[in-house]
Design an enzyme around this catalytic site. Structure first.
Site, PDB file in Angstrom:
ATOM      1  N   HIS A  41      -6.098   0.711  -9.191  1.00 55.57           N
ATOM      2  CA  HIS A  41      -5.926  -0.388 -10.562  1.00 55.57           C
ATOM      3  C   HIS A  41      -7.039  -1.063 -10.883  1.00 55.57           C
ATOM      4  CE1 HIS A  41      -2.005   1.463 -11.269  1.00 55.57           C
ATOM      5  NE2 HIS A  41      -1.494   1.354  -9.932  1.00 55.57           N
ATOM      6  N   GLU A  93      -3.442   6.012  -7.927  1.00 55.03           N
ATOM      7  CA  GLU A  93      -2.828   5.374  -9.271  1.00 55.03           C
ATOM      8  C   GLU A  93      -4.079   4.826 -10.140  1.00 55.03           C
ATOM      9  OE1 GLU A  93       0.274   2.438  -8.513  1.00 55.03           O
ATOM     10  OE2 GLU A  93       0.969   3.751  -6.794  1.00 55.03           O
ATOM     11  N   GLU A 127       2.274  -0.934  -0.536  1.00 52.88           N
ATOM     12  CA  GLU A 127       1.954  -2.351  -0.686  1.00 52.88           C
ATOM     13  C   GLU A 127       2.484  -3.296   0.394  1.00 52.88           C
ATOM     14  OE1 GLU A 127       3.579  -2.825  -4.738  1.00 52.88           O
ATOM     15  OE2 GLU A 127       1.912  -1.241  -5.537  1.00 52.88           O
ATOM     16  N   ASP A 168      -6.414   3.574 -12.725  1.00 56.95           N
ATOM     17  CA  ASP A 168      -6.426   3.184 -14.214  1.00 56.95           C
ATOM     18  C   ASP A 168      -7.404   2.115 -14.283  1.00 56.95           C
ATOM     19  OD1 ASP A 168      -4.675   1.139 -13.656  1.00 56.95           O
ATOM     20  OD2 ASP A 168      -2.781   2.086 -14.811  1.00 56.95           O
TER      21      ASP A 168
HETATM   22  O1  9MR Z   1       4.045   2.212 -13.802  1.00 59.18           O
HETATM   23  C1  9MR Z   1       5.020   2.006 -13.334  1.00 59.18           C
HETATM   24  C2  9MR Z   1       6.076   1.156 -14.288  1.00 59.18           C
HETATM   25  O2  9MR Z   1       6.577   1.999 -15.116  1.00 59.18           O
HETATM   26  C3  9MR Z   1       7.294   0.413 -13.364  1.00 59.18           C
HETATM   27  O3  9MR Z   1       7.795  -0.599 -14.532  1.00 59.18           O
HETATM   28  C4  9MR Z   1       6.453  -0.591 -12.410  1.00 59.18           C
HETATM   29  C5  9MR Z   1       7.549  -1.273 -11.772  1.00 59.18           C
HETATM   30  O4  9MR Z   1       7.127  -1.909 -10.550  1.00 59.18           O
HETATM   31  O5  9MR Z   1       6.126   0.246 -11.433  1.00 59.18           O
HETATM   32  C6  9MR Z   1       4.813   0.784 -12.052  1.00 59.18           C
HETATM   33  O6  9MR Z   1       4.130   1.717 -11.291  1.00 59.18           O
HETATM   34  C7  9MR Z   1       3.460   0.768  -9.743  1.00 59.18           C
HETATM   35  C8  9MR Z   1       3.784   1.712  -8.765  1.00 59.18           C
HETATM   36  O7  9MR Z   1       4.716   2.210  -8.602  1.00 59.18           O
HETATM   37  C9  9MR Z   1       3.066   1.206  -7.583  1.00 59.18           C
HETATM   38  N1  9MR Z   1       1.857   0.646  -7.471  1.00 59.18           N
HETATM   39  C10 9MR Z   1       1.683  -0.245  -8.953  1.00 59.18           C
HETATM   40  C11 9MR Z   1       2.105   0.556 -10.063  1.00 59.18           C
HETATM   41  C12 9MR Z   1       1.784  -0.396 -11.414  1.00 59.18           C
HETATM   42  O8  9MR Z   1       2.528  -1.569 -11.502  1.00 59.18           O
END
Ligand code: 9MR
Length: 351
Positions: A239, A268, A162, A270
Site C-alpha cells: 500500500h 495488496e 500485521e 495499490d
Molecule cells: O479493503 C478492506 C476494507 O474493505 C476493510 O474495511 C478494511 C478493514 O480493516 O480492511 C481492508 O483491507 C485491509 C486488509 O485486510 C489488510 N491490509 C490492509 C487493507 C486495507 O486497509
C-alpha cells in the site's frame, strides 16, 4: 507450476532492470489474450486481485474483468473472522464459498485472507469475555475450522497479518497480550495441520523496503524456520502513496527474503495519490506499480502480485484517506490507466 527465473534470459533481465516507466496509450489492451493474465503466463508470477463480493454479485463488467485479468483472487473481507463467525459458534461461509466457486469456474487460485489479526475480529471476541486459556482454544478452533472448511481449495493463506509495529516490536494485540509471542508459531502449526497443502504466509504493510519493520520479519522468519515452524512465504502488501515516494530498495528487500528460502508475494498493491489526479501523478503511480512488479520478477520465488482491488470504483482508499484516491490500475469506469499498461508490459518483458 512453471519453473521460475531460469526462463528469464539475460536480455530480458537487463531490459527489466533498465525499464523505469513504460508509456503506452491508455486503453491499449484490455481483453482476451491481451490482458494481464495472458501477459503473466510463463513468468512464474501470478497476477491477482482482491475481490469485493458485493461488486462481484452486482456488477457484471466487474466480474468479467476479474475473470479475464487475474490468475488469483483474494477475498477483500469475507474470510475475516468477523465475517465467518459473526455470532460465536455460527459460521457464515456463504460469501467465501461463492468466491471459491467463481475461482474454480475461472481456473483461478485463491489466496486466503486472513486468520490471525488484530482487526475485523467479531465483537464477541474480547479479553473481557474470555480467559487467556480460552482465547488460545478459540484461536486454535478458529484456525482448524476455517482452514479445514476450505481445505484443498486455498493456494496460500495469510496466516498472521500485521503482527509488527513500525519500530519492529511486536504489535500490542489481543493475541500478544493473552498468548505471548508464541501465538504466531502456534497459528502456523495449526494451519499446516489443518491443510498441509496450503502455503502459509506472514503479511504486512510498510515492509516493501528495508526498515526496522521488515528487518523484524526477516529475523522472525529466519527464527521460525530454524525451529521447523511451517512458514512458507512473506507477503508485502504494497500500500503506497506517490506523495511519500517509491521504495527504491524494494528489490534488495525482496532478494533477502528470497535468499532465506521462502516464497515472496506482493499481496495488496495499490498506490494512492492526493486528488485530483493528473497525468504526472498517474504516471508516477504507473512507475510504482512497475517498480514492485519488476522486483517480484527479478527474484527466484516471488509467486504472485496482487492488487488490492483493480478499479477505483470499489477501492477502500477514499473511505480511509480523505482527499486521496485513484489508487488502482483501472478508473471508476473500469478503463485501464497507465499503471495497467506498465504491469502488462513488464510481464511481457519477463516471458
Ligand atoms: O479493503 C478492506 C476494507 O474493505 C476493510 O474495511 C478494511 C478493514 O480493516 O480492511 C481492508 O483491507 C485491509 C486488509 O485486510 C489488510 N491490509 C490492509 C487493507 C486495507 O486497509
Amino acid at each position: 507450476m512453471i519453473p521460475k527465473r531460469t526462463a528469464l534470459g539475460a536480455a530480458a533481465l537487463a531490459a527489466l532492470t533498465a525499464l523505469s516507466v513504460t508509456v503506452l496509450p491508455t486503453g491499449s489492451a484490455t481483453a482476451g489474450d491481451t490482458g494481464l493474465r495472458a501477459a503473466a503466463r510463463g513468468t512464474g508470477t501470478k497476477i491477482g486481485t482482491a475481490v469485493d463480493m458485493a461488486a462481484l454479485a452486482a456488477d457484471a463488467p466487474y466480474a468479467a474483468a476479474v475473470a479475464r485479468e487475474f490468475d488469483t483472487v483474494t477475498p477483500e473481507n469475507v474470510m475475516k473472522w468477523e465475517s465467518v463467525e459473526p455470532t460465536q459458534g455460527t459460521y457464515n461461509w456463504g460469501p467465501a464459498d461463492d468466491l471459491i466457486r467463481f475461482a474454480r469456474k475461472n481456473g483461478q487460485a485463491v489466496r486466503g485472507h486472513t486468520l490471525v489479526w488484530h482487526s475485523q475480529n467479531p465483537s464477541w471476541l474480547t479479553e473481557a469475555n474470555f480467559t487467556p486459556a480460552q482465547l488460545k482454544a478459540l484461536l486454535r478452533k478458529h484456525i482448524f475450522d476455517e482452514v479445514g472448511h476450505f481445505k484443498g481449495r486455498i493456494w496460500a493463506w495469510d496466516v498472521a497479518n500485521e503482527v509488527f509495529n513500525e519500530d519492529g516490536t511486536l504489535r500490542d494485540t489481543i493475541w500478544l497480550r493473552a498468548l505471548g509471542p508464541s501465538y504466531i508459531a502456534d497459528a502456523f502449526r495449526w494451519a499446516h495441520q489443518a491443510d498441509p497443502s496450503a502455503w502459509l504466509f506472514l503479511n504486512d504493510y510498510n515492509v516493501d523496503w528495508i526498515s526496522p519493520k521488515s528487518d523484524a520479519y526477516y529475523n522472525l522468519i529466519k527464527s521460525l524456520r530454524r525451529q521447523g515452524v511451517p512458514v512458507h512465504g512473506f507477503g508485502m502488501q504494497g500500500h503506497l502513496g506517490i506523495q511519500y515516494g517509491l521504495p527504491g530498495d524494494v528489490l534488495e528487500n525482496v532478494r533477502r527474503f528470497d535468499a532465506l528460502g521462502v516464497k515472496t508475494a506482493f499481496t495488496e498493491v495499490d498506490i494512492r495519490m492526493i486528488l485530483p489526479a493528473d497525468s504526472t501523478k498517474v504516471q508516477a503511480q504507473a512507475e510504482g506499480f512497475g517498480l514492485l512488479l519488476r522486483a517480484c520478477l527479478l527474484v527466484r520465488n516471488c509467486v504472485s502480485y496482487t492488487v488490492w482491488g483493480f478499479t477505483d470504483k470499489y477501492s477502500w482508499v477514499p473511505g480511509v484517506f480523505p482527499e486521496e484516491g485513484s489508487a488502482t490500475p483501472f478508473d471508476e469506469q473500469l478503463q485501464p490507466k497507465p499503471a495497467y499498461d506498465t504491469l502488462r508490459e513488464t510481464f511481457l518483458l519477463a516471458r
